[in-house]
Design a protein around this motif. Structure first.
Motif: not given
Length: 157
Positions: A8-11, A55-69, A136-144
């Motif tokens: 599930s998505g976190i952020l 766009n960056y998406i933090l889920t409960t299992q992954r950090l997804i980065t989406k880039t590019g025009v 944001v870093a704290e949310k990533i730390r807690k999620a990992f």
């Protein structure tokens, strides 16, 4: 057998538009000072498009980065592979927050987040000009940490 928990998505977050000002600040200032007011406009618009399409998406299992025009790139980092997080808040970010505070506005708390992982393709991931970088870093730390506990990953110090 343990069934994997649903992801599930976190952020979901973007870089700040202040990246246009912060990145190559002196270059943009020189272009304006020397009267090239037309030349920086396409460059600034291109930077705007790049930032808005990141766009960056933090889920409960992954950090997804989406880039590019035009050429889209999507990268995944499994959270259990994250080793460390570093937040940097440069002098320009701090002056920007001081100026906003003096004007009675809420500070953006901009910062750059550096994520170090054991992932082969992305051992270092840089997230530039993130608003509320410490939060944001704290949310990533807690999620990992939660993901490592869920997957029972052994930690080495």
């Amino acid at each position: 057998m343990i069934s994997p928990a649903a992801e599930s998505g976190i952020l979901s977050f973007h870089p700040s538009l202040f990246k246009i000002i912060v990145e190559r600040f002196l270059w943009n200032l020189l272009l304006i000072i020397f009267g090239w007011t037309i030349l920086p406009l396409p460059y600034l618009y291109w930077k705007f498009l790049q930032i808005r399409s990141t766009n960056y998406i933090l889920t409960t299992q992954r950090l997804i980065t989406k880039t590019g025009v035009f050429w889209k790139e999507v990268n995944f980092i499994e959270l259990y592979r994250v080793l460390d997080i570093k937040v940097e808040r440069g002098l320009l970010y701090q002056f920007l927050d001081l100026g906003r505070t003096c004007l009675g506005k809420k500070p953006l708390l901009l910062g750059d987040i550096r994520i170090f992982s054991s992932d082969y393709s992305h051992s270092k991931l840089f997230l530039f000009t993130i608003p509320n970088a410490l939060g944001v870093a704290e949310k990533i730390r807690k999620a990992f940490n939660d993901d490592k506990d869920t997957k029972r990953v052994m930690r080495r110090d």
